[in-house]
Design a protein around this motif. Structure first.
Motif, PDB file in Angstrom:
ATOM      1  N   UNK A 156       0.847  -1.206   0.000  1.00 33.33           N
ATOM      2  CA  UNK A 156       0.000   0.000   0.000  1.00 33.33           C
ATOM      3  C   UNK A 156       0.872   1.242   0.000  1.00 33.33           C
ATOM      4  N   UNK A 157       2.015   1.142   0.676  1.00 32.53           N
ATOM      5  CA  UNK A 157       2.992   2.233   0.710  1.00 32.53           C
ATOM      6  C   UNK A 157       3.419   2.603  -0.722  1.00 32.53           C
ATOM      7  N   UNK A 181       5.890  10.179   3.686  1.00 35.50           N
ATOM      8  CA  UNK A 181       6.114   9.125   2.682  1.00 35.50           C
ATOM      9  C   UNK A 181       7.351   9.449   1.836  1.00 35.50           C
TER      10      UNK A 181
ATOM     11  N   UNK B 105      -4.314   1.903   4.542  1.00 37.73           N
ATOM     12  CA  UNK B 105      -3.732   2.492   5.747  1.00 37.73           C
ATOM     13  C   UNK B 105      -3.064   3.837   5.476  1.00 37.73           C
ATOM     14  N   UNK B 107      -0.873   5.373   7.877  1.00 33.15           N
ATOM     15  CA  UNK B 107       0.434   5.420   8.533  1.00 33.15           C
ATOM     16  C   UNK B 107       1.511   4.837   7.631  1.00 33.15           C
ATOM     17  N   UNK B 108       2.688   5.452   7.638  1.00 35.22           N
ATOM     18  CA  UNK B 108       3.776   5.009   6.761  1.00 35.22           C
ATOM     19  C   UNK B 108       4.136   3.549   7.035  1.00 35.22           C
ATOM     20  N   UNK B 111       1.307   1.096   6.291  1.00 35.84           N
ATOM     21  CA  UNK B 111       1.035   0.926   4.860  1.00 35.84           C
ATOM     22  C   UNK B 111       2.064  -0.003   4.214  1.00 35.84           C
ATOM     23  N   UNK B 112       3.244  -0.094   4.826  1.00 39.39           N
ATOM     24  CA  UNK B 112       4.247  -1.041   4.305  1.00 39.39           C
ATOM     25  C   UNK B 112       3.825  -2.483   4.595  1.00 39.39           C
ATOM     26  N   UNK B 113       3.122  -2.650   5.709  1.00 43.76           N
ATOM     27  CA  UNK B 113       2.720  -4.005   6.124  1.00 43.76           C
ATOM     28  C   UNK B 113       1.196  -4.099   6.212  1.00 43.76           C
ATOM     29  N   UNK B 114       0.542  -3.645   5.161  1.00 44.44           N
ATOM     30  CA  UNK B 114      -0.923  -3.641   5.084  1.00 44.44           C
ATOM     31  C   UNK B 114      -1.489  -5.032   5.366  1.00 44.44           C
TER      32      UNK B 114
END
Lengths: 288, 243
Positions: A156-157, A181, B105, B107-108, B111-114
Motif C-alpha cells: 500500500x505504501x 512518505x 492504511x 500510517x507510513x 502501509x508497508x505491512x498492510x
C-alpha cells in the motif's frame, strides 16, 4: 572469465543503485540528484570502519547502511519540503556538498588521495575474492535489493508513492501526510545506495572522491530513465546497458582513450531520443 | 443541526477578491447547493475549506470544533472529502488503484505491512460496480472517457465514507445514464445522513436535489433559502442565472 566476472560485479553494483534510485525517481516522481552522496557515504563508511576500526565486513555493512540512512533522514527532511524542479536542484546541492566533504575532510577520508587497501569481504570465515566468489556475493545482494524494492512498490505504501508522483496535493486531501512518505522512501533508497557503496569499495579496494561526484548522480538518473521509470526490471536493464556499452564500443575497435567520452555522448543521445519517443524509458510504465 | 460552518472567509489573488468575507452554514443530512455565475468564488470556497489554498482570514467550525488553521491531510479526520471541478485523478494509475489508495492504511509503517488488503479490495469492487467501472479496473485512469473519469472521482470520494462531501460540478459533461447514477449516489448519501455541498449550474438538477440553496457573487453572499424560493426570485434569475 575474470573480465566477465568483473563486469558482472559492476553491473550488480549499478543495478542496486538503479533499483534504489527508481524508488524515488520512478515510483515517487522525485528527481533526486543526491544519490552519489549516499553511494559515497556507504563506501567511505564501510572502508573506514573495516580499515581503521577493524570491523568485520558484515558489521561494517550494517553500520554504514545505518549511517547512510541517518544522513538520508537529514537530507530527506530538507528535500521533502520541495517538489518538481526545486527538488532536483536542492538534491544536486547535497551531492555537491557530499563531494566537498569526501574531498576536504582529510582526517577521515584522506582527501583526494582516497583510501587504499580496503579489505575483501569475509563472511563466516569465507573470503570473497575477486572473480566468481565476489560476483556471486553481488548477485545475492542484487536479489536481496530487488526483493526489498519489489515488496515496497507492491505494498500500500508503494501505491501511495505512485499517487504522490501523480498528484501530491490531491492525495493530501485524502488524509495523507505526503512529506512522511517522501522522507521514508528517500531513506530506504539512501540505505540501499549505501549498501551498493559498501560492495563497491570492498571490491575495488580503493575509493576516492572522484567516484562519488555529481556526475555519478546524473549517470544514475540515466540508468533509471534508460531502463525504465517505475520498472524494477528496467533498472537491471539500465545498469547492464550503462556498464556494458563502453565494453561493446571497445570491441568495435574504438580506442580506449575515447570510449569514455563516446559513452557519455551515446547516453546523452539515447536520453534525448527516449524523451522524444518513449519518455518512460525502455521498460518503463510511467512518465515523469 | 449544523454540520459545517464557515465564518468570514477571505481570499485575495493579487488584487482580486475571490472570496470576500463569506459566512456559510451547512445543515447535517442535507444537500446544500452553492450557486452563482462563473468566478463567483464557489470553487475557491471549497478549495479554502479543504486547505488547497490557505485563507487570508476566516475560520471553520466542523461538528462543533472550531478550526483557526487547517491542513488538507487533516480533512478526513474531520469527516470531510471532496471532488474537484477539473477532475484530478491519479492519471497513470489503474482505476482500481485510484480507489484503493483512499481505502488503505494512512500510517507510513502500517502501509508497508498492510493487513487488510482483501477487505479493501472488496470495498473497492463495490464502489467501482456502483459507478459501472469494475470492468475497467485494470485500465489507467487517463484512458477513461471524460464521463467515466468524473464517475471514478465521485466513486473515490464515496470510498472515503466521509460525513461531509463537497461535490464540485459533478454532473458537468455527463451522459444521461451517468447523471442518473450520480443522482442516485447523492440520494443514497443523503439518506445515510451525510451532509453534501453541491456546486452545480444545471438548474433542473439543483431544484431536484437541493434542500437549501446559497447564492454567491463576486465572493460575497447574495441570497439563500429553499430551492423553489431562491430560484424563483427575480433578482437571482436576472443577475446570476441568465434565465
Amino acid at each position: 572469465m575474470d573480465y566477465i566476472m568483473h563486469l558482472s560485479v559492476l553491473v550488480g553494483v549499478y543495478a542496486i543503485l538503479g533499483l534504489s534510485l527508481n524508488l524515488v525517481v520512478g515510483y515517487s516522481g522525485l528527481l533526486s540528484l543526491a544519490h552519489a552522496a549516499f553511494y559515497g557515504v556507504g563506501a567511505y563508511g564501510s572502508a573506514i570502519l573495516m580499515k581503521d576500526f577493524g570491523f568485520s565486513f558484515l558489521s561494517a555493512v550494517v553500520l554504514s547502511v545505518l549511517i547512510t540512512m541517518a544522513v538520508g533522514v537529514l537530507i530527506g527532511l530538507v528535500l521533502s519540503k520541495f517538489d518538481g524542479d526545486y527538488y532536483a536542484l536542492a538534491s544536486l546541492g547535497f551531492s555537491v556538498i557530499a563531494f566537498g566533504v569526501f574531498l576536504n575532510w582529510r582526517d577521515l577520508t584522506n582527501g583526494a588521495f582516497g583510501i587504499f587497501g580496503i579489505p575483501k569481504p569475509e563472511i563466516f570465515g569465507y573470503k570473497f575474492l575477486a572473480g566468481e566468489p565476489y560476483a556471486f556475493l553481488v548477485l545475492l545482494a542484487v536479489i536481496f535489493t530487488f526483493l526489498i524494492c519489489y515488496f515496497v512498490v507492491n505494498s500500500s505504501f508503494g501505491r501511495v508513492l505512485k499517487a504522490i508522483r501523480e498528484d501530491e496535493k490531491a492525495l493530501q486531501v485524502f488524509g495523507y501526510k505526503t512529506t512522511l512518505y517522501k522522507l521514508a522512501v528517500f531513506v530506504i533508497s539512501a540505505g540501499l545506495a549505501g549498501f551498493a557503496g559498501t560492495l563497491y569499495g570492498s571490491y575495488i579496494s580503493f575509493i576516492d572522491p572522484g567516484g562519488f561526484d555529481d556526475l555519478v548522480s546524473v549517470n544514475l538518473i540515466v540508468v533509471v530513465i534508460l531502463g525504465g521509470l517505475a520498472s524494477l526490471n528496467g533498472s537491471l536493464l539500465g545498469a547492464a546497458f550503462f556498464v556494458l556499452l563502453p565494453e561493446l564500443l571497445r570491441f568495435v575497435g574504438m580506442p580506449d582513450s575515447i570510449t569514455g567520452q563516446m559513452r557519455q555522448m551515446i547516453y546523452g543521445l539515447g536520453l534525448i531520443a527516449l524523451m522524444m519517443y518513449r519518455p518512460q524509458g525502455i521498460l518503463g510504465k510511467f512518465r515523469l | 443541526m449544523i454540520a459545517l460552518e464557515v465564518k468570514k472567509m477571505k481570499k485575495n489573488f493579487g488584487g482580486v477578491k475571490a472570496v470576500d468575507g463569506l459566512s456559510l452554514k451547512f445543515e447535517k443530512g442535507q444537500i446544500t447547493s452553492l450557486i452563482g455565475p462563473n468566478g463567483a468564488g464557489k470553487s475557491t470556497m471549497v478549495n479554502l475549506m479543504t486547505a488547497m489554498y490557505p485563507p487570508d482570514a476566516g475560520k471553520m467550525i466542523v461538528h462543533g470544533v472550531t478550526l483557526e488553521k487547517w491542513k488538507s491531510y487533516n480533512m478526513p479526520t474531520y469527516g470531510v472529502t471532496r471532488t474537484f471541478q477539473d477532475v484530478r485523478l491519479f492519471e497513470q494509475m489503474s482505476v482500481l488503484d485510484n480507489v484503493l489508495v483512499v481505502l488503505t492504511e494512512r500510517g507510513v509503517f502500517r502501509s508497508l505491512f498492510e493487513t487488510h488488503g482483501e477487505l479493501h479490495l472488496k470495498q473497492a469492487e463495490e464502489i467501482l460496480k456502483r459507478v459501472d467501472l469494475w470492468k475497467k479496473r485494470d485500465e489507467k485512469a487517463e484512458d477513461l472517457s471524460y464521463g467515466q473519469r468524473k464517475l471514478l472521482e465521485i466513486g473515490r470520494a464515496v470510498a472515503m465514507d466521509a460525513d461531509i462531501y463537497f461535490f464540485d460540478e459533478p454532473f458537468a459533461g455527463l451522459f444521461k445514464e451517468m447523471v442518473k447514477t450520480v443522482v442516485s449516489i447523492l440520494h443514497e448519501l443523503k439518506n445515510n445522513g451525510k451532509t453534501i455541498l453541491l456546486i452545480e449550474h444545471n438548474m433542473d438538477l439543483i431544484r431536484e436535489l437541493s434542500d437549501h440553496v446559497i447564492v454567491v457573487d463576486a465572493g460575497k453572499f447574495f441570497a439563500e433559502g429553499e430551492a423553489s424560493d431562491v430560484l424563483a426570485r427575480k433578482d437571482v434569475v436576472e443577475a446570476y442565472l441568465g434565465e
